[in-house]
Design an enzyme around this catalytic site. Structure first.
Site, PDB file in Angstrom:
ATOM      1  N   SER A 186       0.791  -1.227   0.000  1.00 52.30           N
ATOM      2  CA  SER A 186       0.000   0.000   0.000  1.00 52.30           C
ATOM      3  C   SER A 186       0.821   1.275   0.000  1.00 52.30           C
ATOM      4  O   SER A 186       0.287   2.338  -0.330  1.00 52.30           O
ATOM      5  CB  SER A 186      -0.928   0.006   1.216  1.00 52.30           C
ATOM      6  N   HIS A 194      -5.455  -4.189  -2.002  1.00 54.12           N
ATOM      7  CA  HIS A 194      -5.188  -3.188  -3.040  1.00 54.12           C
ATOM      8  C   HIS A 194      -5.030  -3.807  -4.430  1.00 54.12           C
ATOM      9  O   HIS A 194      -4.749  -3.087  -5.392  1.00 54.12           O
ATOM     10  CB  HIS A 194      -3.930  -2.392  -2.693  1.00 54.12           C
ATOM     11  N   LYS A 230     -11.780  -0.807  -0.726  1.00 58.63           N
ATOM     12  CA  LYS A 230     -10.867  -0.147  -1.668  1.00 58.63           C
ATOM     13  C   LYS A 230     -11.574   0.001  -3.023  1.00 58.63           C
ATOM     14  O   LYS A 230     -12.475   0.800  -3.155  1.00 58.63           O
ATOM     15  CB  LYS A 230      -9.563  -0.939  -1.770  1.00 58.63           C
TER      16      LYS A 230
END
Length: 394
Positions: free
Chosen positions: A184, A212, A242
């Site tokens: 991240s 992610h 996300k």
């Protein structure tokens, strides 16, 4: 009110954080989050959310949530294990399994709860976890809560991973390799092809936190799909918060494994579930990600355009391979000054400094979305150029 000495103690601790520059300045949103957002009365170009596919304010998610409220009400009543959960939840778990291409799936209140509950359920005393040194804090906390031993390998270093596996091979009941799919802070991708190959060689299990990677890689299905190793990953962890634009965590695996985790993960058993409206929105988000590939293509077009622009200006974008594009400054003071100048010019970013990243790697983390226009990105690049030159960074 707290006792005087208690208040004074924590006031002094807070002052230390402020003096070290290790405090977060929390901004107030005054409307929905998106490529542009109103923050404290001003409109900003938003480069600081994980809303990669611009789904957080999608009207279809809102409509699904409203319909669920009308049918099921708002509150869940209690923890799912005690009060049961709406019939929608079974549909959501089937949809997650389809998305992850696993036999079954389990949904948690948050991504954090998924890791801190699932990891201790999977391993026990006599086992060992082999973890990438830059894994997310929720993984670290999950490891700490487990009774397993741990050993750390250098970031994305297959040679060091092999060395660590050789050291622990045959000394423990089970070996669990844990890695983020996409990291991240740097936006680089774990080499899952090599990791799963080593897992086969040393008879280890593989756990991938793909928070992610989902909606971004592998035509939206994530980093294991990106490498074509979905069947080589034992535990597929992810989050709705996300690219999916919602909230909640998930894990996919074989049916018996999922039922075991369901009955052992304390963060599932002891946490009140999220409202039925969230369940319905999550189902709709998964359907969109699995069918609307144009969103993913647009995301990558924006990613390539913005990264190229920062590179050409002379910023250090590090090892970025994804829509997470850091501008690495390497100095806390200058990073904070750059973030403030960008904020003043209408670009919403935040400084990422120690202890979030190692000293000397302080940066601003940019996250582009499928919803950004070329005009948005050009305006952000222009601001970066002006601020970077003013501060002598470029």
């Amino acid at each position: 009110m707290a006792r005087g000495w208690v208040r004074d103690y924590y006031a002094a601790k807070l002052k230390e954080l402020v003096e070290r520059g290790e405090i977060w300045e929390i901004r107030r949103l005054m409307g929905p989050t998106g490529p542009r957002a109103v923050v404290e009365g001003r409109e900003f170009i938003m480069l600081s959310t994980n809303n990669y596919l611009n789904l957080a304010n999608d009207p279809r998610l809102k409509r699904a949530a409203i319909e669920a409220i009308e049918k099921y009400g708002w509150g869940p009543g209690a923890v799912w294990a005690i009060a049961g959960y709406p019939e929608l939840m079974a549909e959501l778990e089937r949809k997650v399994a389809e998305f992850k291409r696993t036999e079954a799936a389990l949904v948690f209140p948050t991504g954090y709860a998924t890791n801190v509950g699932s990891i201790p359920a999977i391993v026990d005393q006599g086992d060992i976890i082999v973890s990438d040194e830059l894994n997310h804090g929720s993984i670290i906390d999950g490891i700490r809560l487990s009774r397993a031993e741990k050993i750390i390998y250098k970031h994305c270093d297959l040679a060091d991973l092999e060395d660590k596996l050789r050291q622990v091979h045959k000394k423990y009941n089970k070996i669990l390799i844990i890695t983020d799919g996409v990291f991240s802070m740097d936006g680089d991708i774990a080499p899952l092809d090599g990791i799963t190959k080593l897992a086969d060689e040393f008879n280890a299990m593989v756990y991938v936190d793909d928070a992610h990677g989902e909606g971004v890689l592998g035509e939206g299905r994530g980093s294991p799909a990106h490498y074509g190793v979905e069947d080589k990953v034992d535990f597929h962890m992810g989050t709705f918060s996300k690219a999916l634009g919602s909230t909640g965590g998930m894990i996919g695996s074989d049916r018996d494994i999922i039922e075991y985790i369901r009955n052992r993960a304390r963060s599932w058993l002891l946490s009140t579930g999220f409202p039925p409206a969230v369940v319905a929105a999550n189902i709709k988000a998964l359907e969109i990600v699995m069918t609307e590939k144009e969103r993913i293509r647009k995301l990558w077009e924006n990613r390539e355009y913005f990264k190229k622009g920062l590179d050409e200006l002379g910023f250090n974008t590090g090892k970025s391979q994804t829509p997470i594009i850091p501008a690495i400054i390497g100095d806390t003071k200058k990073t904070r000054e750059l973030a403030k100048m960008l904020y003043d010019m209408g670009i919403f970013v935040v400084p990422i400094v120690y202890p979030m990243v190692a000293r000397g790697t302080e940066r601003i983390r940019n996250e582009v979305s499928a919803g950004h226009t070329k005009e948005d990105l050009d305006r952000a690049l222009s601001a970066y150029e002006k601020a970077g030159r003013s501060l002598g960074i470029i």
